[in-house]
Design a protein around this motif. Structure first.
Motif, short mmCIF file in Angstrom:
data_model
loop_
_atom_site.label_atom_id
_atom_site.label_comp_id
_atom_site.label_asym_id
_atom_site.label_seq_id
_atom_site.Cartn_x
_atom_site.Cartn_y
_atom_site.Cartn_z
N GLY A 154 0.82 -1.21 0.00
CA GLY A 154 0.00 0.00 0.00
C GLY A 154 0.85 1.26 0.00
N TYR A 155 1.96 1.23 0.77
CA TYR A 155 2.86 2.39 0.81
C TYR A 155 3.51 2.62 -0.55
CZ TYR A 155 6.88 5.33 2.01
OH TYR A 155 7.82 6.33 2.04
N TYR A 156 3.97 1.54 -1.18
CA TYR A 156 4.61 1.71 -2.48
C TYR A 156 3.65 2.27 -3.52
CZ TYR A 156 6.43 0.64 -7.07
OH TYR A 156 6.82 0.74 -8.39
N TYR A 157 2.48 1.67 -3.63
CA TYR A 157 1.54 2.09 -4.68
C TYR A 157 0.91 3.45 -4.40
CZ TYR A 157 2.04 -2.42 -6.92
OH TYR A 157 2.56 -3.51 -7.59
N SER A 158 0.99 3.92 -3.15
CA SER A 158 0.50 5.26 -2.84
C SER A 158 1.42 6.34 -3.41
CB SER A 158 0.37 5.45 -1.33
OG SER A 158 1.66 5.58 -0.72
N GLY A 159 2.69 6.00 -3.64
CA GLY A 159 3.66 6.95 -4.17
C GLY A 159 4.23 7.91 -3.14
N ARG A 160 3.90 7.73 -1.88
CA ARG A 160 4.36 8.68 -0.85
C ARG A 160 5.87 8.59 -0.63
NH1 ARG A 160 0.49 8.50 4.31
NH2 ARG A 160 1.83 10.29 4.80
N TRP A 161 6.49 7.49 -1.00
CA TRP A 161 7.93 7.34 -0.84
C TRP A 161 8.70 8.35 -1.68
CZ3 TRP A 161 10.33 6.12 -5.46
CH2 TRP A 161 9.51 5.60 -6.46
N ARG A 162 8.08 8.86 -2.74
CA ARG A 162 8.74 9.81 -3.63
C ARG A 162 9.12 11.12 -2.93
NH1 ARG A 162 8.23 9.48 -9.18
NH2 ARG A 162 7.29 7.55 -10.00
N THR A 163 8.39 11.48 -1.89
CA THR A 163 8.60 12.78 -1.24
C THR A 163 9.58 12.71 -0.07
OG1 THR A 163 6.71 12.42 0.25
CG2 THR A 163 6.25 13.46 -1.88
N ARG A 164 10.14 11.54 0.22
CA ARG A 164 11.08 11.40 1.33
C ARG A 164 12.37 12.15 1.03
NH1 ARG A 164 10.16 9.47 6.29
NH2 ARG A 164 12.27 8.59 6.31
N ARG A 165 13.00 12.71 2.08
CA ARG A 165 14.30 13.33 1.94
C ARG A 165 15.40 12.34 2.32
NH1 ARG A 165 13.87 18.63 5.51
NH2 ARG A 165 12.70 17.14 6.79
N LEU A 166 16.63 12.60 1.86
CA LEU A 166 17.75 11.74 2.21
C LEU A 166 18.03 11.83 3.71
CD1 LEU A 166 20.24 12.41 -0.74
CD2 LEU A 166 18.41 10.71 -0.58
N LEU A 167 18.65 10.80 4.26
CA LEU A 167 18.88 10.74 5.71
C LEU A 167 19.74 11.89 6.21
CD1 LEU A 167 19.44 6.89 6.04
CD2 LEU A 167 17.47 8.18 6.88
N LEU A 168 20.84 12.17 5.52
CA LEU A 168 21.70 13.28 5.96
C LEU A 168 21.04 14.63 5.73
CD1 LEU A 168 25.34 12.20 4.98
CD2 LEU A 168 24.30 12.34 7.25
N GLU A 169 20.19 14.75 4.72
CA GLU A 169 19.43 15.99 4.51
C GLU A 169 18.51 16.23 5.70
OE1 GLU A 169 17.28 15.77 0.88
OE2 GLU A 169 19.02 16.18 -0.39
N GLN A 170 17.85 15.17 6.17
CA GLN A 170 16.96 15.29 7.33
C GLN A 170 17.75 15.74 8.56
OE1 GLN A 170 14.59 11.71 7.92
NE2 GLN A 170 14.66 11.28 5.74
N GLU A 171 18.94 15.16 8.76
CA GLU A 171 19.74 15.49 9.92
C GLU A 171 20.27 16.93 9.83
OE1 GLU A 171 21.29 15.22 13.54
OE2 GLU A 171 19.97 13.78 12.57
N ASN A 172 20.70 17.34 8.64
CA ASN A 172 21.18 18.71 8.47
C ASN A 172 20.08 19.73 8.69
OD1 ASN A 172 23.81 17.90 7.86
ND2 ASN A 172 23.40 17.74 5.66
N THR A 173 18.85 19.39 8.26
CA THR A 173 17.72 20.30 8.47
C THR A 173 17.45 20.49 9.94
OG1 THR A 173 16.73 19.62 6.38
CG2 THR A 173 15.27 20.66 8.00
N VAL A 174 17.52 19.37 10.72
CA VAL A 174 17.29 19.46 12.16
C VAL A 174 18.38 20.29 12.83
CG1 VAL A 174 17.25 18.12 14.30
CG2 VAL A 174 16.05 17.27 12.28
N ASN A 175 19.65 20.08 12.43
CA ASN A 175 20.76 20.83 13.04
C ASN A 175 20.68 22.32 12.71
OD1 ASN A 175 21.83 18.48 14.11
ND2 ASN A 175 23.21 18.10 12.39
N ASN A 176 20.30 22.66 11.47
CA ASN A 176 20.21 24.07 11.07
C ASN A 176 19.07 24.80 11.76
OD1 ASN A 176 22.42 23.79 9.37
ND2 ASN A 176 21.16 23.28 7.58
N SER A 177 18.01 24.03 12.07
CA SER A 177 16.86 24.66 12.73
C SER A 177 17.15 24.87 14.23
CB SER A 177 15.62 23.81 12.56
OG SER A 177 15.78 22.54 13.17
#
Length: 450
Positions: A427-450
């Motif tokens: 269900g997750y795959y066919y929903s296409g929501r995985w397309r909007t995920r950010r890379l792991l280090l991008e997520q971490e950098n966003t948290v650190n910058n905020s």
């Protein structure tokens, strides 16, 4: 892995992984075969139960290694050359984890064997097997660290070579300790630990001699954990560990109920668990290869290629299901005779493997969509799915079906539970929501910058 024909690239990576899985399966089954032939059903039960407990503590090492593998694959796909902090953090995690969980396993072994309803005839051998394997946990954790590094960087041939060495050593030592020296399950455990130790030492020597190529200099300061890289590893690794523990504990619940039916049922169940590792020769290779390939493609933002990889993974898994199902249905007794000469064990094999076909189908259908979740690093979704599969469905179905069908009900409930993962991950795959995920280090950098 972000360029070229998808199926060919997947196969290029997956074939060495499948060979490594095959060797790992042989490595694991050698203990069962040698003990089954020279010790008997009580020894089979001991090795099977001890192996389940060992796997529970091994989950932490596998989880840390997998978290680093996903992070490294995304870094490689994004052309990030600074891999040393990820590798150093992983090594430190694995060393500390091996010491901690090895000691916990040894301390809690008697209580865990009681919880598992270990048959009295197998109790002493199961204790020795578990304690010896936990004592050698540092080698198994270390091997998982090296394999996670190599596979995350797209290298699947070297882990195959390392496990081939371990398999040959394990076979020779099993025959020596069990068949010649009559050390029973303790001998099988000692052979396993020594073989893993030799393989780990060889892999570390290779990594050190090629340290410039792999981007890790092995200097003491390089082992200091990096907070920026530790968090993504744990973000993927801890939910993955929780998944493994929940599924493992639910499996242990099922096995404990089966063990209560006596040493014959316990031996059949132990053989069945080893046969599951045979199924994972191809399906597990597809999952490992698909996660790495999808991680690299996701890191490069080649989303259509992720979809192509999904369909290639699904096709290979379904072909594998057809082959295994045919063997299970046509030659069940011949398969079980490889492990045991006990007529009671062999007579129970057809009913076990008929249910085993259902389990294989659930594995084949869940692998491709779950690989997408792994590749994009959505560990929390994986955790939720594992709770539904490992706790709610598996234990619930086993209690329900076991009440009405007895021994076969526990096996059937275990087999049917896997379809929960198929439905939710699909269900997750066919929903296409995985397309909007950010890379792991991008997520971490966003948290650190905020």
């Amino acid at each position: 892995m972000t360029q070229g024909p998808v199926l060919r690239q997947l196969a290029t990576f997956a074939v060495p992984v499948a060979l490594a899985n095959a060797l790992q399966a042989v490595y694991s089954m050698v203990d069962m075969v040698v003990v089954g032939q020279f010790v008997g059903s009580a020894g089979l039960s001991a090795v099977g139960i001890g192996g389940q407990l060992q796997f529970m503590f091994l989950a932490f090492g596998v989880g840390f290694g997998f978290g680093a593998q996903v992070l490294l694959s995304q870094q490689v796909g994004a052309q990030d050359k600074d891999l040393q902090p990820t590798i150093g953090t992983l090594f430190t995690l694995e060393i500390l984890g091996a010491i901690l969980f090895g000691l916990i396993g040894i301390a809690l072994c008697p209580q865990l064997l009681q919880i598992m309803n270990t048959p009295e005839e197998a109790m002493q051998d199961a204790w020795w097997y578990t304690v010896i394997c936990c004592g050698g946990m540092i080698f198994i954790y270390g091997y998982n660290a090296v394999c996670g590094i190599l596979r995350g960087m797209g290298e699947s041939r070297l882990p195959t070579i390392f496990i081939a060495i371990a398999s040959l050593v394990n076979l020779a030592l099993d025959l020596l300790f069990v068949a010649v020296l009559h050390m029973s399950a303790a001998g099988a455990a000692l052979a396993t630990v020594m073989a893993q130790g030799i393989s780990f030492v060889i892999s570390i020597i290779y990594l050190y001699r090629n340290r410039d190529r792999f981007g890790f200099d092995f200097k003491l300061r390089s082992f200091k954990p990096s907070g920026q890289h530790l968090k993504p590893i744990l973000k993927v690794g801890i939910p993955y560990i929780a998944q493994m523990l929940m599924i493992t504990c639910s499996m242990m619940f099922v096995n404990a109920q089966v063990n209560a039916y006596g040493v014959t049922a316990s031996a059949v169940d132990s053989i069945g668990n080893k046969l599951n590792s045979v199924v994972n020769i191809v399906i597990g290779a597809v999952a490992m290869s698909g996660a790495t390939m999808m991680g690299q493609c996701f890191g490069a933002r080649k989303l259509d290629r992720v979809k192509q990889c999904y369909h290639a993974c699904l096709a290979v898994c379904m072909v594998s299901f057809a082959v295994v199902a045919a063997a299970y249905l046509l030659i069940p007794r011949q398969i079980f005779r490889l492990f045991s000469a006990d007529p009671a064990v062999i007579d129970m094999s057809p009913e076990y493997l008929r249910i085993g076909v259902v389990w294989v189908l659930s594995m084949a259908t869940m692998t491709a969509p779950y690989t997408v979740i792994d590749g994009v690093g959505h560990a929390m979704l994986g955790l939720v799915i594992s709770i539904m599969d490992g706790v709610v469905a598996r234990i619930g179905l086993c209690i329900l079906l076991g009440r009405f069908l007895g021994l076969q009900g526990f096996w059937l409930g275990n087999a049917l539970a896997g379809f929960v993962t198929t439905i939710m991950a699909g269900g997750y795959y066919y929903s296409g929501r995985w397309r909007t995920r950010r890379l792991l280090l991008e997520q971490e950098n966003t948290v650190n910058n905020s």
